[in-house]
Design an enzyme around this catalytic site. Structure first.
Site, PDB file in Angstrom:
ATOM      1  N   THR A 225      56.979  19.495   3.113  1.00  0.00           N
ATOM      2  CA  THR A 225      56.553  18.463   4.054  1.00  0.00           C
ATOM      3  C   THR A 225      55.037  18.489   4.201  1.00  0.00           C
ATOM      4  O   THR A 225      54.434  19.561   4.251  1.00  0.00           O
ATOM      5  CB  THR A 225      57.178  18.735   5.441  1.00  0.00           C
ATOM      6  OG1 THR A 225      58.589  18.645   5.329  1.00  0.00           O
ATOM      7  CG2 THR A 225      56.682  17.748   6.479  1.00  0.00           C
TER       8      THR A 225
ATOM      9  N   THR B 288      56.651  23.396   7.733  1.00  0.00           N
ATOM     10  CA  THR B 288      57.180  22.985   6.444  1.00  0.00           C
ATOM     11  C   THR B 288      58.076  24.090   5.917  1.00  0.00           C
ATOM     12  O   THR B 288      57.880  25.259   6.235  1.00  0.00           O
ATOM     13  CB  THR B 288      56.052  22.684   5.436  1.00  0.00           C
ATOM     14  OG1 THR B 288      56.618  22.306   4.181  1.00  0.00           O
ATOM     15  CG2 THR B 288      55.149  23.888   5.217  1.00  0.00           C
ATOM     16  N   GLY B 289      59.072  23.719   5.148  1.00  0.00           N
ATOM     17  CA  GLY B 289      60.004  24.695   4.618  1.00  0.00           C
ATOM     18  C   GLY B 289      61.410  24.130   4.639  1.00  0.00           C
ATOM     19  O   GLY B 289      61.599  22.911   4.559  1.00  0.00           O
TER      20      GLY B 289
ATOM     21  N   ARG C 115      70.979  13.035   4.983  1.00  0.00           N
ATOM     22  CA  ARG C 115      70.504  14.328   5.479  1.00  0.00           C
ATOM     23  C   ARG C 115      69.101  14.173   6.056  1.00  0.00           C
ATOM     24  O   ARG C 115      68.229  13.553   5.471  1.00  0.00           O
ATOM     25  CB  ARG C 115      70.500  15.350   4.347  1.00  0.00           C
ATOM     26  CG  ARG C 115      69.965  16.744   4.741  1.00  0.00           C
ATOM     27  CD  ARG C 115      68.489  16.900   4.464  1.00  0.00           C
ATOM     28  NE  ARG C 115      68.013  18.266   4.742  1.00  0.00           N
ATOM     29  CZ  ARG C 115      66.728  18.615   4.708  1.00  0.00           C
ATOM     30  NH1 ARG C 115      65.795  17.717   4.446  1.00  0.00           N
ATOM     31  NH2 ARG C 115      66.375  19.861   4.973  1.00  0.00           N
ATOM     32  N   VAL C 116      68.872  14.757   7.219  1.00  0.00           N
ATOM     33  CA  VAL C 116      67.558  14.768   7.856  1.00  0.00           C
ATOM     34  C   VAL C 116      67.213  16.212   8.200  1.00  0.00           C
ATOM     35  O   VAL C 116      68.049  16.944   8.740  1.00  0.00           O
ATOM     36  CB  VAL C 116      67.536  13.901   9.127  1.00  0.00           C
ATOM     37  CG1 VAL C 116      66.189  14.021   9.834  1.00  0.00           C
ATOM     38  CG2 VAL C 116      67.819  12.445   8.783  1.00  0.00           C
ATOM     39  N   GLY C 117      66.003  16.625   7.887  1.00  0.00           N
ATOM     40  CA  GLY C 117      65.563  17.980   8.178  1.00  0.00           C
ATOM     41  C   GLY C 117      64.773  18.073   9.468  1.00  0.00           C
ATOM     42  O   GLY C 117      64.914  17.246  10.382  1.00  0.00           O
ATOM     43  N   ASP C 118      63.902  19.069   9.538  1.00  0.00           N
ATOM     44  CA  ASP C 118      63.154  19.318  10.775  1.00  0.00           C
ATOM     45  C   ASP C 118      61.957  18.395  10.965  1.00  0.00           C
ATOM     46  O   ASP C 118      61.478  18.221  12.092  1.00  0.00           O
ATOM     47  CB  ASP C 118      62.652  20.755  10.794  1.00  0.00           C
ATOM     48  CG  ASP C 118      61.559  20.973   9.741  1.00  0.00           C
ATOM     49  OD1 ASP C 118      61.878  20.855   8.528  1.00  0.00           O
ATOM     50  OD2 ASP C 118      60.406  21.231  10.102  1.00  0.00           O
TER      51      ASP C 118
ATOM     52  N   GLY D  33      64.284  22.791   6.429  1.00  0.00           N
ATOM     53  CA  GLY D  33      64.479  22.246   7.760  1.00  0.00           C
ATOM     54  C   GLY D  33      65.677  22.807   8.487  1.00  0.00           C
ATOM     55  O   GLY D  33      65.650  23.003   9.715  1.00  0.00           O
TER      56      GLY D  33
END
Length: 315
Positions: free
Chosen positions: A150, A201-202, A178-181, A204
């Site tokens: 990110t 970043t990483g 799908r949604v991450g952090d 999520g």
């Protein structure tokens, strides 16, 4: 005092642009949006914006967020399609009284109706990489989740105002929807102008288990320096997650406080870009150090040359 910090080598050109604006007393919001826009538009960055890698169905789904540190107003999008600058849509949503976080078709429709630049975000290069991965997966068992960096940034204007923003195309070959952090407040980003801001970043799915960005801002609010806050938040959480969940994947953070001091922490090799009124824009590399500390070094020309060669290598 002004300053900006952002995740990964890919943010450096954006940091340069944001720095120019901040030196001329530009706003924190404009600076962070322009920084992210530079990354979103560059086709060789495979984890953000145009040229970002698609989900398993070959669709580029983007997540982004924006936060104003003065008002705490936030806007975010998840799984948005065919929009050149997802972060700009997120910023526009931050001005709305309701419906600040929109996803999927609703987010895309909002962007279309409000005149944002629309385009097919799946470049030929990204499509070729997707097709290659499909073939690899049909022949052997591979982990499809590769390339999920990110771009997250924090800006400090000479007025004292701060802002934070993120943008990503998420995990390569992720499941649709799908949604991450990255667009989740407190996980992927958080900023409070009197204190400071942070971005992560990483992976999520792991970062969301700890609300890492908010924790860093909270710790800075108790008087910790940005570096001490990043170290404590990341390494304590990493240890907790290993103990309670059994494993932990990539977690990296950047932070800046209201005085322009900055910090980073990571459990992997992590590059970032930073510039302040007293420090020229530069790319640095961080590694986890001993005793819950972070080792930070200048980037080498050899590393930069290899990086440019790698991101532009034939598929």
């Amino acid at each position: 005092m002004w300053g900006t910090i952002a995740t990964w080598r890919m943010a450096h050109d954006g940091v340069l642009k944001a720095s120019e604006a901040l030196q001329k007393n530009g706003t924190a919001g404009d600076a962070v949006e322009s920084l992210i826009n530079v990354v979103e538009a560059y086709p060789y960055y495979k984890s953000v914006g145009y040229g970002g890698l698609p989900n398993e169905e070959g669709v580029v789904e983007m997540d982004a967020a924006f936060m104003d540190g003065d008002t705490l107003a936030q806007g975010a999008v998840g799984g948005i399609h065919n929009v050149m600058h997802a972060v700009s849509v997120a910023r526009a949503l931050s001005h709305e009284t309701y419906n600040n976080f929109r996803v999927g078709d609703g987010a895309t429709k909002y962007a279309t109706l409000n005149g944002f630049e629309m385009t097919n975000m799946l470049t030929d290069r990204a499509k070729a990489r997707w097709q290659k991965r499909l073939k690899e997966l049909s022949n052997q068992s591979l982990n499809p989740y590769d390339g999920h960096d990110t771009v997250g940034a924090v800006t400090l204007a000479t007025s004292g105002s701060m802002a934070a923003a993120t943008s990503t195309s998420g995990l390569f070959m992720k499941k649709a929807g799908r949604v991450g952090d990255s667009p989740v407040s407190g996980s992927g980003f958080y900023v409070d102008s009197p204190i400071g801001g942070a971005a992560a970043t990483g992976l999520g799915e792991d970062i969301m288990k700890g609300c890492v960005s908010y924790e860093i801002v909270r710790l800075m609010g108790t008087g910790l320096s940005p570096q001490a806050a990043c170290d404590q938040a990341v390494y304590d959480f990493e240890a907790k997650l290993k103990r309670r969940y059994g494993r932990v994947r990539e977690i990296s953070v950047v932070a800046m406080n209201a005085q322009g001091q900055w910090g980073v922490a990571t459990n992997v090799e992590f590059t970032f870009s930073v510039a302040t009124e007293t420090e020229a824009a530069k790319i640095l590399i961080a590694h986890p150090g001993p005793d819950k500390t972070t080792k930070i070094e200048p980037i080498t020309q050899e590393w930069l040359t290899a990086y440019e060669k790698r991101i532009k290598a034939p598929i």
